[in-house]
Write an enzyme that holds these catalytic residues in place. Structure first.
Site, PDB file in Angstrom:
ATOM      1  N   CYS A 284       0.441  -1.420   0.072  1.00  0.00           N
ATOM      2  CA  CYS A 284       0.377   0.131   0.170  1.00  0.00           C
ATOM      3  C   CYS A 284       0.816   1.300  -0.002  1.00  0.00           C
ATOM      4  O   CYS A 284       0.758   2.110  -0.696  1.00  0.00           O
ATOM      5  CB  CYS A 284      -1.271   0.191   1.185  1.00  0.00           C
TER       6      CYS A 284
HETATM    7  C1  UDX Z   1      -6.576  -5.787  -1.578  1.00  0.00           C
HETATM    8  C2  UDX Z   1      -6.681  -4.226  -1.778  1.00  0.00           C
HETATM    9  O1  UDX Z   1      -7.749  -4.329  -2.821  1.00  0.00           O
HETATM   10  C3  UDX Z   1      -5.966  -3.230  -2.475  1.00  0.00           C
HETATM   11  O2  UDX Z   1      -6.599  -2.186  -3.409  1.00  0.00           O
HETATM   12  C4  UDX Z   1      -5.067  -2.794  -1.722  1.00  0.00           C
HETATM   13  O3  UDX Z   1      -4.017  -1.088  -2.486  1.00  0.00           O
HETATM   14  C5  UDX Z   1      -3.727  -3.714  -1.351  1.00  0.00           C
HETATM   15  O4  UDX Z   1      -4.425  -4.410  -0.712  1.00  0.00           O
HETATM   16  P1  UDX Z   1      -4.604  -7.258  -1.496  1.00  0.00           P
HETATM   17  O5  UDX Z   1      -6.212  -7.707  -1.235  1.00  0.00           O
HETATM   18  O6  UDX Z   1      -3.474  -7.034  -0.680  1.00  0.00           O
HETATM   19  O7  UDX Z   1      -5.218  -5.853  -2.582  1.00  0.00           O
HETATM   20  O8  UDX Z   1      -4.306  -8.121  -2.975  1.00  0.00           O
HETATM   21  P2  UDX Z   1      -4.824  -9.714  -3.491  1.00  0.00           P
HETATM   22  O9  UDX Z   1      -3.664 -10.586  -2.169  1.00  0.00           O
HETATM   23  O10 UDX Z   1      -3.341  -9.483  -4.150  1.00  0.00           O
HETATM   24  O11 UDX Z   1      -5.682 -10.424  -3.535  1.00  0.00           O
HETATM   25  C6  UDX Z   1      -6.789 -10.023  -4.532  1.00  0.00           C
HETATM   26  C7  UDX Z   1      -7.460 -11.599  -4.658  1.00  0.00           C
HETATM   27  O12 UDX Z   1      -8.356 -10.637  -5.943  1.00  0.00           O
HETATM   28  C8  UDX Z   1      -6.536 -12.320  -5.778  1.00  0.00           C
HETATM   29  O13 UDX Z   1      -6.537 -13.781  -5.168  1.00  0.00           O
HETATM   30  C9  UDX Z   1      -6.950 -12.128  -7.096  1.00  0.00           C
HETATM   31  O14 UDX Z   1      -6.881 -14.186  -7.951  1.00  0.00           O
HETATM   32  C10 UDX Z   1      -8.899 -12.317  -6.892  1.00  0.00           C
HETATM   33  N1  UDX Z   1      -8.951 -11.740  -8.482  1.00  0.00           N
HETATM   34  C11 UDX Z   1      -8.917 -10.871  -8.929  1.00  0.00           C
HETATM   35  C12 UDX Z   1      -9.934 -12.340  -8.744  1.00  0.00           C
HETATM   36  O15 UDX Z   1     -10.849 -13.140  -7.668  1.00  0.00           O
HETATM   37  N2  UDX Z   1     -10.676 -11.723  -9.449  1.00  0.00           N
HETATM   38  C13 UDX Z   1     -10.299 -11.081 -10.814  1.00  0.00           C
HETATM   39  O16 UDX Z   1     -11.151 -10.244 -11.978  1.00  0.00           O
HETATM   40  C14 UDX Z   1      -9.335 -10.377 -10.171  1.00  0.00           C
HETATM   41  C1  UDX Z   2      -0.197  -0.267   5.178  1.00  0.00           C
HETATM   42  C2  UDX Z   2      -1.261   0.758   6.080  1.00  0.00           C
HETATM   43  O1  UDX Z   2      -0.426   1.089   8.235  1.00  0.00           O
HETATM   44  C3  UDX Z   2      -2.588   0.052   6.407  1.00  0.00           C
HETATM   45  O2  UDX Z   2      -3.364   1.401   7.763  1.00  0.00           O
HETATM   46  C4  UDX Z   2      -2.968   0.335   5.193  1.00  0.00           C
HETATM   47  O3  UDX Z   2      -4.954  -0.245   4.775  1.00  0.00           O
HETATM   48  C5  UDX Z   2      -2.346  -0.847   4.200  1.00  0.00           C
HETATM   49  O4  UDX Z   2      -0.735  -0.208   4.907  1.00  0.00           O
HETATM   50  P1  UDX Z   2       0.631  -2.366   5.998  1.00  0.00           P
HETATM   51  O5  UDX Z   2       1.250  -2.692   4.405  1.00  0.00           O
HETATM   52  O6  UDX Z   2       0.698  -3.213   6.540  1.00  0.00           O
HETATM   53  O7  UDX Z   2       0.011  -1.669   5.994  1.00  0.00           O
HETATM   54  O8  UDX Z   2       2.133  -2.037   6.184  1.00  0.00           O
HETATM   55  P2  UDX Z   2       2.696  -1.070   6.993  1.00  0.00           P
HETATM   56  O9  UDX Z   2       2.315  -1.519   8.784  1.00  0.00           O
HETATM   57  O10 UDX Z   2       2.021   0.410   7.629  1.00  0.00           O
HETATM   58  O11 UDX Z   2       3.986  -0.528   7.179  1.00  0.00           O
HETATM   59  C6  UDX Z   2       4.687   0.076   5.903  1.00  0.00           C
HETATM   60  C7  UDX Z   2       5.965  -0.319   5.651  1.00  0.00           C
HETATM   61  O12 UDX Z   2       6.632   0.736   5.978  1.00  0.00           O
HETATM   62  C8  UDX Z   2       6.536  -0.909   5.976  1.00  0.00           C
HETATM   63  O13 UDX Z   2       7.673  -1.503   5.149  1.00  0.00           O
HETATM   64  C9  UDX Z   2       7.299  -0.996   7.983  1.00  0.00           C
HETATM   65  O14 UDX Z   2       8.589  -2.088   8.228  1.00  0.00           O
HETATM   66  C10 UDX Z   2       7.235   0.176   7.640  1.00  0.00           C
HETATM   67  N1  UDX Z   2       7.332   1.132   8.555  1.00  0.00           N
HETATM   68  C11 UDX Z   2       6.000   1.023   9.211  1.00  0.00           C
HETATM   69  C12 UDX Z   2       8.234   1.830   8.819  1.00  0.00           C
HETATM   70  O15 UDX Z   2       9.684   1.754   7.863  1.00  0.00           O
HETATM   71  N2  UDX Z   2       8.557   2.764  10.313  1.00  0.00           N
HETATM   72  C13 UDX Z   2       7.105   2.551  11.067  1.00  0.00           C
HETATM   73  O16 UDX Z   2       7.514   3.971  11.830  1.00  0.00           O
HETATM   74  C14 UDX Z   2       6.409   2.155  10.601  1.00  0.00           C
END
Ligand code: UDX
Ligand code: UDX
Length: 460
Positions: A284
């Site tokens: 993200c």
């Molecule tokens: C999520 C959010 O939806 C994304 O926009 C955000 O920025 C990050 O978190 P995430 O849940 O991490 O994405 O995605 P991922 O773990 O890649 O899973 C998406 C799933 O959707 C996959 O299992 C894929 O196979 C499925 N998919 C994708 C479908 O079933 N149908 C489709 O048409 C496309």
């Molecule tokens: C993030 C957001 O926190 C969450 O709210 C959103 O919906 C998805 O993206 P996540 O991707 O699970 O969640 O990671 P996060 O725990 O936020 O860490 C992101 C990155 O920042 C990691 O690489 C982590 O190591 C780094 N980080 C985090 C730092 O370098 N310093 C910090 O103080 C916190």
């Protein structure tokens, strides 16, 4: 997360239970959403195009490493409250709400790849055509402001042949969960944002979230999309700020830890997300910074802040290598251990992990890299197949001329004299400030934390 229990207030009140829901996408967001609603008493069907993923979910297992989610998932599958399928037809037909949770990965341009969302909208739209009753489609995938209104809505209308607000409802309900605490964050969120086209669809989402005690913000579709970006770019801002302060502290010969801790006591600043290190990775933060920057550029606005965040983040792996070279000389020809390959400790996700730029820079400087991660090695091998992999942290350190800790896995904190004594040069650069400096030094290794202060106290 092991000691965490769902609080009593989460018990669903009568009237908000027993809806049938459909979740498109069995990824982090989709499964966390499905488990949350399953726990709240609804019957959830998860649809995914990947057959093995569907089988994994139906066997009560999580397709990724997230133990608390897997535990709850297994219970719900067993009780018949959650199932997965590759076919959306029955699931959409029966559902009161359909949550679109497909991925929106980054493109090299910085924009997001919206194709999975388009496919999902087309599939759902076609099924809405023959479905009875008013159903609400909920966008949970992260999309840049304007996407739900200008792309999702026309696609749904085109394929369903129905008009939004009349034939179906449309909401944007961003997720804010952190990997590693996906279920806790879903059931105990800091806030719930419900963007809706009309009152009726927003009301249904309010009803579904009624048992969850959190601030609920009702707004329009585009504001809801922007809230997600405003939140994630602020988190990235805090991290890049911490990294800049830490880089300066290093040069001034002071430790950034008490500096940032003291700054964080001010409630206007806050203590969280002020940990310096190798920069932010994950599915993200890096993606959202770049996507918002691109979206702003299209609107004629050049964001200097977002450009700076990204630039600082990109330079952080180089800071850790500089620190190692300041202490032990050039890495060329040396065996450097990298501990932690996931984008953070506790997960097996390697999306945008800082281990890639870190290891690439080490290799470009002529170092030999040996790497280890407790869970993420299989995923990481696909990104960098040719480096050497160790099967344990101890093996990784053996014979190394220095080590960089890239992810804050708890088990790395237990490393001690037994492991450090096998290193050729016992120097650790803690890229996440997660080890105890005194413990490392007492065990005979030199500790250098990002932002720890050059030559400890001898400022430039
Ligand atoms: C999520 C959010 O939806 C994304 O926009 C955000 O920025 C990050 O978190 P995430 O849940 O991490 O994405 O995605 P991922 O773990 O890649 O899973 C998406 C799933 O959707 C996959 O299992 C894929 O196979 C499925 N998919 C994708 C479908 O079933 N149908 C489709 O048409 C496309
Ligand atoms: C993030 C957001 O926190 C969450 O709210 C959103 O919906 C998805 O993206 P996540 O991707 O699970 O969640 O990671 P996060 O725990 O936020 O860490 C992101 C990155 O920042 C990691 O690489 C982590 O190591 C780094 N980080 C985090 C730092 O370098 N310093 C910090 O103080 C916190």
């Amino acid at each position: 997360m092991s000691g965490w229990r769902i609080k009593r207030f989460i018990r669903p009140p009568a009237g908000s239970r027993d809806m049938k829901l459909c979740v498109i996408g069995a990824g982090y967001v989709g499964l966390a959403t499905a488990v949350m609603f399953g726990k709240l008493g609804h019957e959830v069907t998860v649809v995914d195009v990947v057959e093995p993923r569907v089988r994994t979910v139906n066997s009560g297992k999580s397709p990724f490493y997230e133990p608390p989610l897997e535990k709850e998932l297994a219970k719900l599958v067993k009780r018949g409250m959650l199932k997965a399928t590759t076919s959306a037809s029955g699931a959409v037909k029966d559902a009161a709400a359909i949550f679109i949770c497909v991925q929106t990965p980054p493109l090299p341009s910085g924009k997001i790849d919206i194709r999975p969302v388009k496919t999902a909208c087309r599939d759902v739209g076609k099924l809405l055509r023959t479905a009875d009753g008013y159903k609400v489609v909920v966008m949970k995938s992260t999309v840049v402001p304007g996407t739900t209104e200008s792309m999702v809505l026309p696609l749904l209308e085109k394929y369903s042949g129905k008009k939004a607000c009349e034939g179906f409802g449309l909401c944007m309900n961003p997720e804010f969960l952190q990997e590693g605490s996906a279920i806790k964050d879903s059931l105990e969120p800091a806030r719930i944002v419900i963007g809706s086209m009309d009152k009726r669809s927003g009301d249904l989402l309010m009803k579904l979230h009624a048992p969850i005690k959190a601030a609920k913000i009702r707004t329009d579709l585009t504001s809801a999309e922007m809230i997600k970006y405003a939140s994630n770019t602020f988190l990235a801002t805090k991290i890049s700020y911490a990294n800049e302060m830490a880089n300066m502290c290093y040069l001034f010969g002071i430790d950034s830890e008490p500096v940032l801790r003291a700054a964080g006591f001010d409630p206007r600043i806050g203590p969280l997300f002020l940990k310096p290190g190798l920069g932010y990775g994950g599915s993200c933060l890096p993606k959202d910074v770049n996507a918002l920057k691109e979206r702003a550029r299209r609107a004629g606005y050049r964001s200097r802040l977002l450009t700076a965040l990204d630039a600082i983040n990109e330079s952080q792996p180089g800071e850790a290598i500089r620190m190692l070279e300041d202490a032990a000389g050039p890495v060329r020809g040396k065996r450097i251990a990298v501990l932690g390959l996931a984008f953070k400790g506790g997960v097996d996700d390697t999306r945008e992990t800082r281990a890639v730029p870190l290891i690439s820079s080490l290799l470009a400087k002529g170092a030999h890299v040996v790497a280890f991660d407790p869970m993420a090695t299989p995923n990481f091998i696909r990104l960098m197949p040719t480096i050497e992999y160790a099967s344990s942290a101890a093996e990784c350190l053996k014979g190394a001329d220095g080590c960089i800790v890239q992810a804050d896995w708890k088990e790395f904190r237990d490393l001690g004299r037994k492991e450090f004594s096998t290193m050729r040069v016992a120097i650790l650069v803690d890229g996440r400030r997660s080890l105890d400096p005194a413990k490392v030094e007492a065990a005979g290794a030199r500790y250098l934390g990002v932002g720890y202060g050059l030559a400890r106290g001898k400022g430039r």
